[in-house]
Design a protein around this motif. Structure first.
Motif, PDB file in Angstrom:
ATOM      1  N   LEU A 195      13.094   1.887  15.774  1.00  0.00           N
ATOM      2  CA  LEU A 195      12.990   0.784  16.733  1.00  0.00           C
ATOM      3  C   LEU A 195      12.649  -0.513  16.013  1.00  0.00           C
ATOM      4  CD1 LEU A 195      12.863  -0.211  19.702  1.00  0.00           C
ATOM      5  CD2 LEU A 195      10.403   0.291  19.607  1.00  0.00           C
ATOM      6  N   ILE A 196      13.439  -1.537  16.270  1.00  0.00           N
ATOM      7  CA  ILE A 196      13.166  -2.888  15.802  1.00  0.00           C
ATOM      8  C   ILE A 196      12.831  -3.725  17.031  1.00  0.00           C
ATOM      9  CG2 ILE A 196      14.059  -4.913  14.577  1.00  0.00           C
ATOM     10  CD1 ILE A 196      13.800  -2.215  12.911  1.00  0.00           C
ATOM     11  N   VAL A 197      11.678  -4.365  16.997  1.00  0.00           N
ATOM     12  CA  VAL A 197      11.268  -5.214  18.108  1.00  0.00           C
ATOM     13  C   VAL A 197      11.652  -6.653  17.767  1.00  0.00           C
ATOM     14  CG1 VAL A 197       9.326  -6.012  19.497  1.00  0.00           C
ATOM     15  CG2 VAL A 197       9.418  -3.630  18.744  1.00  0.00           C
ATOM     16  N   VAL A 198      12.405  -7.277  18.663  1.00  0.00           N
ATOM     17  CA  VAL A 198      12.854  -8.652  18.481  1.00  0.00           C
ATOM     18  C   VAL A 198      12.070  -9.521  19.463  1.00  0.00           C
ATOM     19  CG1 VAL A 198      14.813 -10.240  18.477  1.00  0.00           C
ATOM     20  CG2 VAL A 198      15.161  -7.832  17.834  1.00  0.00           C
ATOM     21  N   LEU A 199      11.203 -10.368  18.913  1.00  0.00           N
ATOM     22  CA  LEU A 199      10.311 -11.184  19.734  1.00  0.00           C
ATOM     23  C   LEU A 199      10.697 -12.660  19.636  1.00  0.00           C
ATOM     24  CD1 LEU A 199       6.926  -9.496  18.782  1.00  0.00           C
ATOM     25  CD2 LEU A 199       8.328  -9.098  20.830  1.00  0.00           C
TER      26      LEU A 199
ATOM     27  N   ALA B 256      22.285  -3.969  16.062  1.00  0.00           N
ATOM     28  CA  ALA B 256      21.391  -2.821  15.913  1.00  0.00           C
ATOM     29  C   ALA B 256      22.171  -1.514  16.021  1.00  0.00           C
ATOM     30  CB  ALA B 256      20.285  -2.871  16.969  1.00  0.00           C
ATOM     31  N   GLU B 257      23.064  -1.427  16.990  1.00  0.00           N
ATOM     32  CA  GLU B 257      23.870  -0.221  17.167  1.00  0.00           C
ATOM     33  C   GLU B 257      24.713   0.050  15.922  1.00  0.00           C
ATOM     34  OE1 GLU B 257      27.253   1.611  20.149  1.00  0.00           O
ATOM     35  OE2 GLU B 257      26.035  -0.062  20.843  1.00  0.00           O
ATOM     36  N   GLU B 258      25.277  -1.005  15.366  1.00  0.00           N
ATOM     37  CA  GLU B 258      26.106  -0.890  14.166  1.00  0.00           C
ATOM     38  C   GLU B 258      25.321  -0.289  12.996  1.00  0.00           C
ATOM     39  OE1 GLU B 258      28.301  -4.014  11.098  1.00  0.00           O
ATOM     40  OE2 GLU B 258      27.971  -4.617  13.178  1.00  0.00           O
ATOM     41  N   TYR B 259      24.029  -0.589  12.943  1.00  0.00           N
ATOM     42  CA  TYR B 259      23.192  -0.101  11.835  1.00  0.00           C
ATOM     43  C   TYR B 259      22.313   1.089  12.218  1.00  0.00           C
ATOM     44  CZ  TYR B 259      24.824  -3.972   9.101  1.00  0.00           C
ATOM     45  OH  TYR B 259      25.626  -4.837   8.410  1.00  0.00           O
TER      46      TYR B 259
ATOM     47  N   ALA C 115      17.547   0.989  17.187  1.00  0.00           N
ATOM     48  CA  ALA C 115      17.303   0.642  18.587  1.00  0.00           C
ATOM     49  C   ALA C 115      16.539  -0.675  18.593  1.00  0.00           C
ATOM     50  CB  ALA C 115      16.478   1.736  19.261  1.00  0.00           C
ATOM     51  N   ILE C 116      16.713  -1.471  19.638  1.00  0.00           N
ATOM     52  CA  ILE C 116      15.935  -2.704  19.733  1.00  0.00           C
ATOM     53  C   ILE C 116      15.194  -2.795  21.056  1.00  0.00           C
ATOM     54  CG2 ILE C 116      17.360  -4.068  18.151  1.00  0.00           C
ATOM     55  CD1 ILE C 116      18.272  -5.611  20.773  1.00  0.00           C
ATOM     56  N   ASP C 117      14.106  -3.522  21.004  1.00  0.00           N
ATOM     57  CA  ASP C 117      13.341  -3.928  22.178  1.00  0.00           C
ATOM     58  C   ASP C 117      13.292  -5.445  22.068  1.00  0.00           C
ATOM     59  OD1 ASP C 117      11.517  -4.498  24.157  1.00  0.00           O
ATOM     60  OD2 ASP C 117       9.917  -3.239  23.367  1.00  0.00           O
ATOM     61  N   PHE C 118      13.980  -6.141  22.949  1.00  0.00           N
ATOM     62  CA  PHE C 118      14.172  -7.590  22.871  1.00  0.00           C
ATOM     63  C   PHE C 118      13.325  -8.257  23.954  1.00  0.00           C
ATOM     64  CE2 PHE C 118      16.296 -11.607  23.596  1.00  0.00           C
ATOM     65  CZ  PHE C 118      16.787 -11.986  22.355  1.00  0.00           C
ATOM     66  N   ARG C 119      12.475  -9.204  23.544  1.00  0.00           N
ATOM     67  CA  ARG C 119      11.572  -9.848  24.504  1.00  0.00           C
ATOM     68  C   ARG C 119      11.414 -11.339  24.208  1.00  0.00           C
ATOM     69  NH1 ARG C 119       6.397  -5.785  25.056  1.00  0.00           N
ATOM     70  NH2 ARG C 119       7.562  -3.831  25.059  1.00  0.00           N
ATOM     71  N   GLN C 120      11.043 -12.096  25.246  1.00  0.00           N
ATOM     72  CA  GLN C 120      10.730 -13.519  25.114  1.00  0.00           C
ATOM     73  C   GLN C 120       9.533 -13.842  25.983  1.00  0.00           C
ATOM     74  OE1 GLN C 120      11.046 -16.242  27.582  1.00  0.00           O
ATOM     75  NE2 GLN C 120      10.313 -17.689  26.047  1.00  0.00           N
ATOM     76  N   THR C 121       8.651 -14.696  25.471  1.00  0.00           N
ATOM     77  CA  THR C 121       7.512 -15.169  26.251  1.00  0.00           C
ATOM     78  C   THR C 121       7.185 -16.601  25.885  1.00  0.00           C
ATOM     79  OG1 THR C 121       5.211 -14.743  26.891  1.00  0.00           O
ATOM     80  CG2 THR C 121       5.790 -14.310  24.583  1.00  0.00           C
ATOM     81  N   ASN C 122       6.610 -17.289  26.842  1.00  0.00           N
ATOM     82  CA  ASN C 122       6.098 -18.632  26.595  1.00  0.00           C
ATOM     83  C   ASN C 122       4.589 -18.601  26.349  1.00  0.00           C
ATOM     84  OD1 ASN C 122       8.581 -20.024  26.914  1.00  0.00           O
ATOM     85  ND2 ASN C 122       8.400 -19.829  29.126  1.00  0.00           N
ATOM     86  N   ALA C 123       3.986 -17.415  26.389  1.00  0.00           N
ATOM     87  CA  ALA C 123       2.535 -17.274  26.293  1.00  0.00           C
ATOM     88  C   ALA C 123       2.122 -16.690  24.945  1.00  0.00           C
ATOM     89  CB  ALA C 123       2.032 -16.387  27.423  1.00  0.00           C
ATOM     90  N   GLU C 124       1.279 -17.399  24.231  1.00  0.00           N
ATOM     91  CA  GLU C 124       0.837 -16.968  22.907  1.00  0.00           C
ATOM     92  C   GLU C 124       0.115 -15.621  22.958  1.00  0.00           C
ATOM     93  OE1 GLU C 124      -1.468 -18.934  19.089  1.00  0.00           O
ATOM     94  OE2 GLU C 124      -2.011 -19.599  21.112  1.00  0.00           O
TER      95      GLU C 124
ATOM     96  N   ILE D  16      18.574  -8.443  11.559  1.00  0.00           N
ATOM     97  CA  ILE D  16      18.647  -7.018  11.898  1.00  0.00           C
ATOM     98  C   ILE D  16      19.329  -6.246  10.771  1.00  0.00           C
ATOM     99  CG2 ILE D  16      19.692  -5.349  13.483  1.00  0.00           C
ATOM    100  CD1 ILE D  16      19.014  -7.405  15.723  1.00  0.00           C
ATOM    101  N   ARG D  17      20.345  -6.831  10.188  1.00  0.00           N
ATOM    102  CA  ARG D  17      20.997  -6.189   9.041  1.00  0.00           C
ATOM    103  C   ARG D  17      20.009  -6.011   7.884  1.00  0.00           C
ATOM    104  NH1 ARG D  17      26.199  -8.403   5.573  1.00  0.00           N
ATOM    105  NH2 ARG D  17      26.129  -6.730   4.058  1.00  0.00           N
ATOM    106  N   ALA D  18      19.249  -7.062   7.590  1.00  0.00           N
ATOM    107  CA  ALA D  18      18.239  -6.974   6.528  1.00  0.00           C
ATOM    108  C   ALA D  18      17.154  -5.965   6.880  1.00  0.00           C
ATOM    109  CB  ALA D  18      17.626  -8.353   6.279  1.00  0.00           C
ATOM    110  N   MET D  19      16.780  -5.917   8.158  1.00  0.00           N
ATOM    111  CA  MET D  19      15.755  -4.966   8.586  1.00  0.00           C
ATOM    112  C   MET D  19      16.256  -3.542   8.429  1.00  0.00           C
ATOM    113  SD  MET D  19      12.637  -4.763   9.547  1.00  0.00           S
ATOM    114  CE  MET D  19      12.172  -6.355  10.203  1.00  0.00           C
ATOM    115  N   ALA D  20      17.542  -3.303   8.676  1.00  0.00           N
ATOM    116  CA  ALA D  20      18.121  -1.975   8.485  1.00  0.00           C
ATOM    117  C   ALA D  20      17.927  -1.544   7.029  1.00  0.00           C
ATOM    118  CB  ALA D  20      19.597  -1.959   8.848  1.00  0.00           C
ATOM    119  N   ASP D  21      18.141  -2.455   6.091  1.00  0.00           N
ATOM    120  CA  ASP D  21      17.933  -2.147   4.662  1.00  0.00           C
ATOM    121  C   ASP D  21      16.464  -1.864   4.384  1.00  0.00           C
ATOM    122  OD1 ASP D  21      20.631  -2.488   4.147  1.00  0.00           O
ATOM    123  OD2 ASP D  21      20.395  -4.523   3.352  1.00  0.00           O
TER     124      ASP D  21
END
Length: 150
Positions: free
Chosen positions: A5-9, A41-44, A47-56, A138-143
């Protein structure tokens, strides 16, 4: 066995991609970025968990939740890049590979954007390549994940 799992924040104002200063950030929306990340992510085999927030605080909590759950973090800290010691400390505490992404080249912009606290916790930084930087991260993270598994 499930894929790593790669988390994308994503930090503040990135929910405005596509409408916010398109001359700087392009016309891709955050949904477009999420689709790009999912495809990459699928190519490599990730799995990803993709999120966005405006709150620190929420961003710090999400980072902390990655410990023991994720193989790595891709983060566009946006406005928290130059201000948040809390985000930097959280990234250091989780002891995971971290790739910092910026859509624009922060070093060609206003001087206050040049110093990134997050870079002090990042394994690598990608900036100035538009939303393609997410796919490269994500490609670099796969490596990096593959190296960790060896």
């Amino acid at each position: 066995m499930s894929p790593p799992l790669i988390v994308v924040l994503n930090g503040p104002n990135l929910n405005m991609l596509g409408v916010r200063e398109p001359e700087k950030y392009g016309t891709a929306t955050l949904d477009d970025v999420e689709a790009l990340c999912a495809e990459t992510a699928e190519e490599y085999g990730l799995a990803i968990d993709f999120r966005q927030t405006n709150a620190e605080g929420e961003l710090v909590t999400w980072i902390q939740e990655c410990r023991g759950r994720a193989a790595g973090i891709v983060i566009n800290p946006a406005g928290y890049t130059t201000t948040s010691i809390a985000v930097m400390d959280a990234l250091l505490a989780v002891d995971l590979p971290v790739i910092e992404v910026h859509i624009t080249n922060i070093h060609r912009r206003e001087e206050f954007r040049h110093n990134s606290y997050v870079s002090k916790a990042a394994t690598g930084v990608i900036c100035g390549l538009g939303v393609t930087g997410y796919a490269l991260a994500i490609r670099a993270m796969a490596d990096l994940v593959e190296q960790d598994e060896e």
